[in-house]
Motif scaffolding. Structure first.
Motif, mmCIF file in Angstrom:
data_model
loop_
_atom_site.group_PDB
_atom_site.id
_atom_site.type_symbol
_atom_site.label_atom_id
_atom_site.label_comp_id
_atom_site.label_asym_id
_atom_site.label_seq_id
_atom_site.Cartn_x
_atom_site.Cartn_y
_atom_site.Cartn_z
ATOM 1 N N ARG A 77 1.504 64.802 24.563
ATOM 2 C CA ARG A 77 0.701 64.906 23.417
ATOM 3 C C ARG A 77 -0.077 66.144 23.181
ATOM 4 O O ARG A 77 -1.236 66.228 23.273
ATOM 5 C CB ARG A 77 -0.504 63.754 23.244
ATOM 6 N N SER A 78 0.768 67.202 23.134
ATOM 7 C CA SER A 78 0.373 68.294 22.643
ATOM 8 C C SER A 78 1.308 69.147 21.649
ATOM 9 O O SER A 78 2.537 68.681 21.576
ATOM 10 C CB SER A 78 0.423 69.565 23.938
ATOM 11 N N TRP A 79 0.571 69.781 20.758
ATOM 12 C CA TRP A 79 1.287 70.246 19.531
ATOM 13 C C TRP A 79 2.339 71.215 19.824
ATOM 14 O O TRP A 79 3.465 71.198 19.474
ATOM 15 C CB TRP A 79 0.315 70.813 18.443
ATOM 16 N N SER A 80 2.104 71.945 20.795
ATOM 17 C CA SER A 80 3.377 73.122 21.240
ATOM 18 C C SER A 80 4.297 72.277 21.733
ATOM 19 O O SER A 80 5.526 72.504 21.461
ATOM 20 C CB SER A 80 2.716 73.942 22.359
ATOM 21 N N CYS A 81 4.181 71.112 22.536
ATOM 22 C CA CYS A 81 5.514 70.343 23.282
ATOM 23 C C CYS A 81 6.256 69.777 21.742
ATOM 24 O O CYS A 81 7.252 69.598 21.944
ATOM 25 C CB CYS A 81 4.942 69.495 24.170
ATOM 26 N N ILE A 82 5.301 69.216 20.930
ATOM 27 C CA ILE A 82 6.037 68.438 19.777
ATOM 28 C C ILE A 82 6.975 69.403 19.127
ATOM 29 O O ILE A 82 7.947 69.052 18.655
ATOM 30 C CB ILE A 82 4.918 67.626 18.846
ATOM 31 N N TYR A 83 6.195 70.506 18.792
ATOM 32 C CA TYR A 83 6.785 71.653 18.007
ATOM 33 C C TYR A 83 8.187 72.021 18.473
ATOM 34 O O TYR A 83 9.250 72.134 18.058
ATOM 35 C CB TYR A 83 5.795 72.482 17.498
ATOM 36 N N LYS A 84 8.094 72.225 19.952
ATOM 37 C CA LYS A 84 9.160 72.846 20.732
ATOM 38 C C LYS A 84 10.353 71.791 20.476
ATOM 39 O O LYS A 84 11.502 72.070 20.471
ATOM 40 C CB LYS A 84 9.028 73.257 22.049
ATOM 41 N N LYS A 85 10.074 70.690 20.815
ATOM 42 C CA LYS A 85 11.008 69.406 20.702
ATOM 43 C C LYS A 85 11.611 69.197 19.313
ATOM 44 O O LYS A 85 12.643 69.005 19.265
ATOM 45 C CB LYS A 85 10.660 68.090 21.287
ATOM 46 N N LEU A 86 10.756 69.367 18.116
ATOM 47 C CA LEU A 86 11.334 69.375 16.914
ATOM 48 C C LEU A 86 12.175 70.203 16.693
ATOM 49 O O LEU A 86 13.168 70.295 16.011
ATOM 50 C CB LEU A 86 10.098 69.189 15.995
ATOM 51 N N ASN A 87 11.926 71.740 16.995
ATOM 52 C CA ASN A 87 12.888 72.709 16.847
ATOM 53 C C ASN A 87 14.045 72.799 17.524
ATOM 54 O O ASN A 87 14.910 73.099 16.852
ATOM 55 C CB ASN A 87 11.846 74.131 17.167
ATOM 56 N N ASN A 88 13.994 72.340 18.833
ATOM 57 C CA ASN A 88 15.271 72.283 19.588
ATOM 58 C C ASN A 88 16.179 71.265 19.204
ATOM 59 O O ASN A 88 17.395 71.174 19.134
ATOM 60 C CB ASN A 88 14.926 71.739 20.858
ATOM 61 N N CYS A 89 15.752 70.020 18.446
ATOM 62 C CA CYS A 89 16.511 68.835 17.964
ATOM 63 C C CYS A 89 16.647 69.211 16.640
ATOM 64 O O CYS A 89 17.760 68.444 15.899
ATOM 65 C CB CYS A 89 15.749 67.814 18.116
ATOM 66 N N GLY A 90 16.369 70.361 15.948
ATOM 67 C CA GLY A 90 17.030 70.647 14.418
ATOM 68 C C GLY A 90 16.046 70.146 13.470
ATOM 69 O O GLY A 90 16.713 70.280 12.243
ATOM 70 N N PHE A 91 15.250 69.338 13.718
ATOM 71 C CA PHE A 91 14.242 68.917 12.602
ATOM 72 C C PHE A 91 13.520 69.798 11.656
ATOM 73 O O PHE A 91 13.021 69.557 10.842
ATOM 74 C CB PHE A 91 13.343 67.799 13.183
ATOM 75 N N LEU A 92 13.340 71.010 12.398
ATOM 76 C CA LEU A 92 12.414 72.062 11.355
ATOM 77 C C LEU A 92 13.546 72.838 10.532
ATOM 78 O O LEU A 92 13.022 73.809 9.900
ATOM 79 C CB LEU A 92 11.842 72.764 12.446
ATOM 80 N N ASN A 93 14.780 72.727 10.788
ATOM 81 C CA ASN A 93 15.662 73.421 9.832
ATOM 82 C C ASN A 93 16.156 73.057 8.579
ATOM 83 O O ASN A 93 16.144 71.984 8.276
ATOM 84 C CB ASN A 93 17.129 73.858 10.765
#
Length: 93
Positions: A77-93
């Protein structure tokens, strides 16, 4: 896009930050004593807060998401971890 967040008693500013990334529907299910988890049919993904969830509920969430063909992300439950996971899985592209 819609997201279901499982775990964590309080989310702080995480829903606001997810909203800015394009998640318009955000549903939160606490990880305490929730053994009858129901995944909404229109969920695009499930985000599991691993430090605030029981093992039984985590297994239940995995099975329901797999049967509905919904991707599951596991993170702290940390924003940096959530953002990194979303970015690595392609949800931010």
């Amino acid at each position: 896009m819609s997201i279901v967040i499982v775990g964590g008693d309080r989310l702080g500013n995480i829903p606001d930050k997810l909203n800015k990334l394009g998640f318009k529907e955000i549903e939160h299910v606490t990880g305490r004593n929730t053994y009858k988890f129901q995944l909404s049919t229109d969920a695009d993904m499930v985000l599991v807060m691993t430090d605030y969830i029981s093992h039984n509920l985590c297994e239940n969430v995995k099975c329901k998401a797999k049967s509905c063909d919904v991707p599951v992300l596991f993170c702290r439950r940390s924003w940096s971890c959530i953002y990194k996971k979303l970015n690595n899985c392609g949800f931010l592209n």
